[in-house]
Design a protein around this motif. Structure first.
Motif, mmCIF file in Angstrom:
data_model
loop_
_atom_site.group_PDB
_atom_site.id
_atom_site.type_symbol
_atom_site.label_atom_id
_atom_site.label_comp_id
_atom_site.label_asym_id
_atom_site.label_seq_id
_atom_site.Cartn_x
_atom_site.Cartn_y
_atom_site.Cartn_z
ATOM 1 N N SER A 119 -22.436 70.900 -23.597
ATOM 2 C CA SER A 119 -21.289 70.614 -22.723
ATOM 3 C C SER A 119 -21.623 69.579 -21.651
ATOM 4 O O SER A 119 -20.730 69.070 -20.975
ATOM 5 N N TRP A 120 -22.905 69.261 -21.478
ATOM 6 C CA TRP A 120 -23.301 68.277 -20.464
ATOM 7 C C TRP A 120 -23.130 66.879 -21.046
ATOM 8 O O TRP A 120 -23.849 66.467 -21.952
ATOM 9 N N THR A 121 -22.181 66.151 -20.502
ATOM 10 C CA THR A 121 -21.805 64.856 -21.052
ATOM 11 C C THR A 121 -22.473 63.713 -20.288
ATOM 12 O O THR A 121 -22.904 63.895 -19.144
ATOM 13 N N PRO A 122 -22.572 62.523 -20.892
ATOM 14 C CA PRO A 122 -23.151 61.374 -20.196
ATOM 15 C C PRO A 122 -22.484 61.124 -18.846
ATOM 16 O O PRO A 122 -21.259 61.152 -18.737
ATOM 17 N N GLY A 123 -23.316 60.908 -17.841
ATOM 18 C CA GLY A 123 -22.821 60.693 -16.491
ATOM 19 C C GLY A 123 -22.732 61.949 -15.653
ATOM 20 O O GLY A 123 -22.597 61.877 -14.429
ATOM 21 N N SER A 124 -22.811 63.121 -16.290
ATOM 22 C CA SER A 124 -22.672 64.382 -15.558
ATOM 23 C C SER A 124 -23.949 64.726 -14.801
ATOM 24 O O SER A 124 -25.041 64.288 -15.163
ATOM 25 N N ASN A 125 -23.785 65.508 -13.738
ATOM 26 C CA ASN A 125 -24.906 65.969 -12.920
ATOM 27 C C ASN A 125 -24.935 67.488 -12.961
ATOM 28 O O ASN A 125 -23.971 68.137 -12.551
ATOM 29 N N THR A 126 -26.043 68.053 -13.434
ATOM 30 C CA THR A 126 -26.164 69.500 -13.580
ATOM 31 C C THR A 126 -27.369 69.995 -12.802
ATOM 32 O O THR A 126 -28.478 69.500 -12.998
ATOM 33 N N ILE A 127 -27.137 70.960 -11.910
ATOM 34 C CA ILE A 127 -28.237 71.593 -11.175
ATOM 35 C C ILE A 127 -28.551 72.925 -11.830
ATOM 36 O O ILE A 127 -27.651 73.737 -12.068
ATOM 37 N N ILE A 128 -29.822 73.138 -12.125
ATOM 38 C CA ILE A 128 -30.282 74.455 -12.584
ATOM 39 C C ILE A 128 -31.163 75.020 -11.485
ATOM 40 O O ILE A 128 -32.268 74.540 -11.251
ATOM 41 N N CYS A 129 -30.626 76.014 -10.783
ATOM 42 C CA CYS A 129 -31.364 76.656 -9.702
ATOM 43 C C CYS A 129 -31.910 77.981 -10.200
ATOM 44 O O CYS A 129 -31.147 78.874 -10.552
ATOM 45 N N SER A 130 -33.213 78.089 -10.210
ATOM 46 C CA SER A 130 -33.845 79.280 -10.768
ATOM 47 C C SER A 130 -35.180 79.492 -10.096
ATOM 48 O O SER A 130 -36.001 78.573 -10.029
ATOM 49 N N GLY A 131 -35.393 80.671 -9.552
ATOM 50 C CA GLY A 131 -36.645 80.969 -8.865
ATOM 51 C C GLY A 131 -37.780 81.266 -9.819
ATOM 52 O O GLY A 131 -37.618 81.265 -11.039
ATOM 53 N N THR A 132 -38.945 81.538 -9.252
ATOM 54 C CA THR A 132 -40.104 81.868 -10.068
ATOM 55 C C THR A 132 -39.861 83.178 -10.799
ATOM 56 O O THR A 132 -39.225 84.085 -10.298
ATOM 57 N N GLN A 142 -26.945 56.329 -13.027
ATOM 58 C CA GLN A 142 -27.063 56.178 -14.488
ATOM 59 C C GLN A 142 -25.887 56.884 -15.169
ATOM 60 O O GLN A 142 -25.957 58.059 -15.518
ATOM 61 N N GLU A 143 -24.803 56.128 -15.379
ATOM 62 C CA GLU A 143 -23.552 56.715 -15.872
ATOM 63 C C GLU A 143 -23.587 57.041 -17.363
ATOM 64 O O GLU A 143 -22.722 57.775 -17.851
ATOM 65 N N ASN A 144 -24.578 56.518 -18.081
ATOM 66 C CA ASN A 144 -24.654 56.785 -19.518
ATOM 67 C C ASN A 144 -25.665 57.882 -19.859
ATOM 68 O O ASN A 144 -25.927 58.147 -21.038
ATOM 69 N N ALA A 145 -26.235 58.498 -18.838
ATOM 70 C CA ALA A 145 -27.255 59.529 -19.073
ATOM 71 C C ALA A 145 -26.780 60.883 -18.548
ATOM 72 O O ALA A 145 -26.065 60.973 -17.542
ATOM 73 N N VAL A 146 -27.195 61.929 -19.231
ATOM 74 C CA VAL A 146 -27.027 63.294 -18.720
ATOM 75 C C VAL A 146 -28.132 63.537 -17.701
ATOM 76 O O VAL A 146 -29.310 63.348 -18.006
ATOM 77 N N LYS A 147 -27.770 63.930 -16.495
ATOM 78 C CA LYS A 147 -28.766 64.135 -15.436
ATOM 79 C C LYS A 147 -28.878 65.622 -15.135
ATOM 80 O O LYS A 147 -27.876 66.280 -14.831
ATOM 81 N N ILE A 148 -30.102 66.136 -15.219
ATOM 82 C CA ILE A 148 -30.364 67.564 -15.033
ATOM 83 C C ILE A 148 -31.334 67.726 -13.873
ATOM 84 O O ILE A 148 -32.455 67.221 -13.911
ATOM 85 N N PHE A 149 -30.904 68.428 -12.834
ATOM 86 C CA PHE A 149 -31.700 68.623 -11.633
ATOM 87 C C PHE A 149 -32.252 70.048 -11.609
ATOM 88 O O PHE A 149 -31.479 71.012 -11.674
ATOM 89 N N LEU A 150 -33.563 70.194 -11.500
ATOM 90 C CA LEU A 150 -34.223 71.496 -11.506
ATOM 91 C C LEU A 150 -34.813 71.794 -10.132
ATOM 92 O O LEU A 150 -35.515 70.956 -9.566
ATOM 93 N N THR A 151 -34.562 72.983 -9.606
ATOM 94 C CA THR A 151 -35.128 73.358 -8.318
ATOM 95 C C THR A 151 -34.960 74.852 -8.078
ATOM 96 O O THR A 151 -34.051 75.482 -8.619
ATOM 97 N N ALA A 152 -35.865 75.394 -7.251
ATOM 98 C CA ALA A 152 -35.720 76.783 -6.804
ATOM 99 C C ALA A 152 -35.103 76.844 -5.414
ATOM 100 O O ALA A 152 -34.761 77.915 -4.930
ATOM 101 N N THR A 153 -34.976 75.673 -4.766
ATOM 102 C CA THR A 153 -34.414 75.608 -3.406
ATOM 103 C C THR A 153 -33.330 74.525 -3.397
ATOM 104 O O THR A 153 -33.589 73.385 -3.012
ATOM 105 N N PRO A 154 -32.108 74.870 -3.800
ATOM 106 C CA PRO A 154 -31.083 73.855 -4.052
ATOM 107 C C PRO A 154 -30.230 73.457 -2.854
ATOM 108 O O PRO A 154 -29.460 72.499 -2.945
ATOM 109 N N ASP A 155 -30.321 74.178 -1.730
ATOM 110 C CA ASP A 155 -29.349 74.002 -0.649
ATOM 111 C C ASP A 155 -29.212 72.551 -0.202
ATOM 112 O O ASP A 155 -28.104 72.037 -0.022
ATOM 113 N N ARG A 156 -30.339 71.882 0.008
ATOM 114 C CA ARG A 156 -30.279 70.531 0.567
ATOM 115 C C ARG A 156 -29.778 69.504 -0.439
ATOM 116 O O ARG A 156 -29.059 68.572 -0.076
#
Length: 468
Positions: A31-44, A143-157
């Motif tokens: 479901s993540w399409t080119p240009g989209s921004n997805t945050i995956i917030c997951s702790g240890t 990068q509008e033609n790429a799926v962007k996936i952001f990984l972090t355990a501390t997403p607030d900022r």
């Protein structure tokens, strides 16, 4: 749902700590399409690393997608390279190498299908001392033609930064699971570093000391040289040469160290992990709450019995207020630039930018010529404003810094080392004088001083006060 510019920005929450791969599946990935921004917030302990390096990367390999995998530290890149191996479709790089390419005008010609941004909070947190983080972040988001996936355990900022710049994103959130923390302890005195180090060596255990100061980390390493390893950033011109490169390489490869103590700096506060049941002490001296959480996350429990005791240096409101004043000065300069304009700002600073790095020169191409335009550094300004809000929250918290950190870790109990040791010491002293009359003035004075009972700051000496 959150709406930005009329578009729905969905966030998906798992309210029960678990494994990412148990509820984030191939349908979500598709479901993540080119240009989209997805945050995956997951702790240890939630299987984020497993999900990304197996489910996610395997899926993109099968799809023959070109993946750029970005990380904030060279050490993490080395560790990942060993896990992922050589690949025609996956390229590992640091954010800093991307920033250097952009800064020196080197063209980035390859078109990436997927950009994975590991420990993406780097873009905001490291802007406190780096003037370059906005270069990589702006390039990634653009990068509008790429799926962007952001990984972090501390997403607030990073969330706040995306929202402030009206950049839509989707977020998947798994709560932090800190069941492996046996105890949370606070200390104020710097002498506790050596007390804890001595105890770890005596018990033949292992402990990591995360220290903001490379100088302090190295000084402690020198004191315990036979039992410790020292690590700092390779870019530290003063202390990098003091590292044992072979020992560090072995540590990264095996995910554990052979000595009792590891003294390190923020160079190790993200990404690199340890899987070692003998590692049961983590000591942290860092003001930033996100850095505290990231440091604790370096220990990965092997099973339910693999626990850790955490010791965090406490910061009083006076120290936090001082740190806030510095950030307010930075925000003041941003307001000055906004209110007065670039020309007046340039004149007021003798045609140079301020030393804080609030204003930066951005190259602009006009008719084949390069000009430079003064602009605010967005990640640095965002970090300052967000951190001021965090400091305000800490200073108004009922239990200050220690209560705020405990709340962030979702722990309802903690102890203060100095208080515990004082009580233990006092209890031992009182046991020693049971049934032993205090006859002389010297004995009585020693007892009064040891009890240290005060009313309006005045030492109580009467029998009635002390008995009460």
């Amino acid at each position: 749902p959150l709406y930005i510019n009329g578009e729905e920005d969905k966030r998906y929450f798992s309210h029960i700590p678990g494994k990412l791969s148990e509820w984030l599946n191939e349908n979500d990935i598709q479901s993540w399409t080119p240009g989209s921004n997805t945050i995956i917030c997951s702790g240890t302990g939630t299987g984020k690393s497993y999900f990304v390096r197996n489910n996610l990367l395997d899926f993109y390999r099968e799809q023959h997608k070109q993946v750029l995998y970005l990380v904030p530290r060279a050490l993490l890149k080395e560790q990942l390279q060993k896990e992922i191996g050589d690949s025609d479709t996956i390229a590992l790089a640091t954010y800093q190498s991307l920033e250097a390419a952009i800064k020196f005008g080197k063209p980035i010609t390859k078109d990436w299908d997927i950009i994975i941004c590991d420990e993406v909070h780097y873009s905001i947190s490291d802007s406190s001392f780096s003037k370059q983080t906005d270069l990589s972040f702006d390039w990634i988001v653009g990068q509008e033609n790429a799926v962007k996936i952001f990984l972090t355990a501390t997403p607030d900022r990073i969330e706040a930064h995306l929202e402030a710049n009206k950049i839509p994103f989707t977020e998947y959130f798994v709560p932090i699971a800190n069941s492996n923390i046996t105890s949370l302890n606070y200390f104020s005195q710097e002498s506790q570093f050596e007390i804890l180090a001595n105890q770890i060596i005596k018990d033949n255990k292992k402990g990591i000391f995360f220290l903001w100061s490379a100088q302090k980390a190295y000084e402690l390493h020198c004191k315990y040289q036979q039992n410790s390893l020292f690590l700092c950033s390779k870019s530290n011109s003063t202390y990098a040469k003091c590292m044992d490169e072979d020992a560090i390489a072995a540590m990264i490869a095996t995910e554990h160290f052979g000595c009792n103590l590891l003294f390190t700096t923020p160079a190790l506060d993200v990404g690199v992990t340890f899987k070692d049941s003998e590692l049961n002490i983590i000591v942290i001296d860092m003001l930033d709450p996100d850095a505290v959480i990231q440091s604790i996350g370096r220990k990965r429990p092997l099973d339910i019995s693999d626990t850790v005791n955490v010791y965090v240096r406490n910061y009083g409101n006076n120290r936090i207020a001082g740190a806030k004043r510095k950030l307010l000065e930075l925000v003041k300069k941003t307001d000055q630039f906004t209110d007065e304009g670039a020309e007046n700002y340039n004149a007021a600073h003798d045609r140079s930018n301020d030393s804080l790095g609030v204003v930066v020169d951005v190259p602009i191409e006009i008719d084949g010529k390069t000009y430079f335009e003064k602009q605010l550094a967005p990640t640095k300004v965002g970090y300052a404003k967000q951190t001021i809000a965090v400091y305000d929250e800490i200073m108004t918290h009922e239990d200050g810094y220690r209560g705020y950190i405990a709340e962030r870790l979702q722990l309802d109990k903690y102890s203060v080392v100095e208080e515990v040791r004082h009580k233990e010491s006092l209890a031992g002293y009182l046991d020693s004088i049971v049934n032993r009359p205090l006859l002389t003035k010297q004995e009585k004075d020693a007892f009064i001083q040891r009890m240290d009972i005060r009313q309006n700051r005045k030492l109580s000496r009467s029998f009635e006060s002390i008995e009460g």
